[in-house]
Design an enzyme around this catalytic site. Sequence first.
Site, PDB file in Angstrom:
ATOM      1  N   ARG A   1      -0.263   7.345  -1.353  1.00  0.00           N
ATOM      2  CA  ARG A   1      -1.333   6.499  -1.864  1.00  0.00           C
ATOM      3  C   ARG A   1      -2.626   7.294  -1.860  1.00  0.00           C
ATOM      4  NH1 ARG A   1      -3.023   0.755   0.782  1.00  0.00           N
ATOM      5  NH2 ARG A   1      -3.939   2.095   2.361  1.00  0.00           N
TER       6      ARG A   1
ATOM      7  N   THR B   1      -8.468   5.648  -4.663  1.00  0.00           N
ATOM      8  CA  THR B   1      -8.109   4.641  -5.681  1.00  0.00           C
ATOM      9  C   THR B   1      -7.074   3.633  -5.192  1.00  0.00           C
ATOM     10  OG1 THR B   1      -6.282   5.966  -6.537  1.00  0.00           O
ATOM     11  CG2 THR B   1      -8.472   6.358  -7.507  1.00  0.00           C
TER      12      THR B   1
ATOM     13  N   ASP C   1      -1.214   3.325  10.138  1.00  0.00           N
ATOM     14  CA  ASP C   1      -0.538   4.085   9.081  1.00  0.00           C
ATOM     15  C   ASP C   1       0.900   4.354   9.518  1.00  0.00           C
ATOM     16  OD1 ASP C   1      -1.434   6.383   6.705  1.00  0.00           O
ATOM     17  OD2 ASP C   1       0.466   6.570   7.757  1.00  0.00           O
TER      18      ASP C   1
ATOM     19  N   ASP D   1       2.117   8.085   9.625  1.00  0.00           N
ATOM     20  CA  ASP D   1       1.510   8.839  10.732  1.00  0.00           C
ATOM     21  C   ASP D   1       2.112   8.427  12.070  1.00  0.00           C
ATOM     22  OD1 ASP D   1      -0.105  10.337   9.107  1.00  0.00           O
ATOM     23  OD2 ASP D   1      -1.868   9.059   9.350  1.00  0.00           O
TER      24      ASP D   1
END
Length: 218
Positions: free
Chosen positions: A113, A117, A209, A212
């Site tokens: 991603r 944006t 995340d 991660d």
Amino acid sequence: MAPSRDNPAPAPLTVVDHPLVRHKLTLLRSRDTPTAEFRRLLREISLLLTYEVTKDLELRTVAIHTPLEAMEAPMLEGKKICFVSILRAGNGLLDGMLDLVPAARVGHVGLYRDAATLRPVEYYVKLPDGLAERQVIVVDPMLATAHSAIAAVTRVKQAGARALKFMCVLAAPEGVAAFRAAHPDVPLFTAAVDRELNDHGYIVPGLGDAGDRIYGTR
Ligand code: PRP
Ligand code: URA
């Protein structure tokens, strides 16, 4: 608009809120959960979600002999099932799924991603042949804006898949709405729908995340 023949109601959203899933999800969310434990919990949750997602898989009948007598018994056609992992975090769910359906075929769609944006950038696609004949289950732990899931499912449909489901661990209400609008034919399974997306497109309260946390990066 009310559902009609030309505008059918979207496929169902199933929230798998079994107490074991809820318990493990709480541990998964905690910022104090270290990487190795996070991976283990995600694998365990994937087993429990897969149990629900595969509830309506077709069985064929085979002839076997028990130690006592012959019988006709049900069996899965494992090769007819395909799991598609959205890289990289989808791989955190894949091993548990393959423990349950070892003969499944596996595809990968690599997306990340863009932080500015929030749009997915595709970097890899490898899918098995014969998708039109397979039940395809696309997996990613997170459905945030749903841009990644929508792009991955579109890719898999372009490759021929007709029977699809999407499985995640955490979803945002915005992502659920966007996904169901884009792919109303694809049933959605998640362990929880959280409150909202924050200004950076993260699910809150969420778990951070996923990639991660699985791989110990950042
Ligand atoms: C995360 C996650 C999903 C995506 C969800 O991946 O695993 O693929 O974000 O966000 P969306 O619903 O707003 O598209 P990320 O892009 O961080 O890539 P990674 O798996 O390589 O870490
Ligand atoms: N991707 C993640 O890994 N976590 C989020 O909360 C949103 C997108």
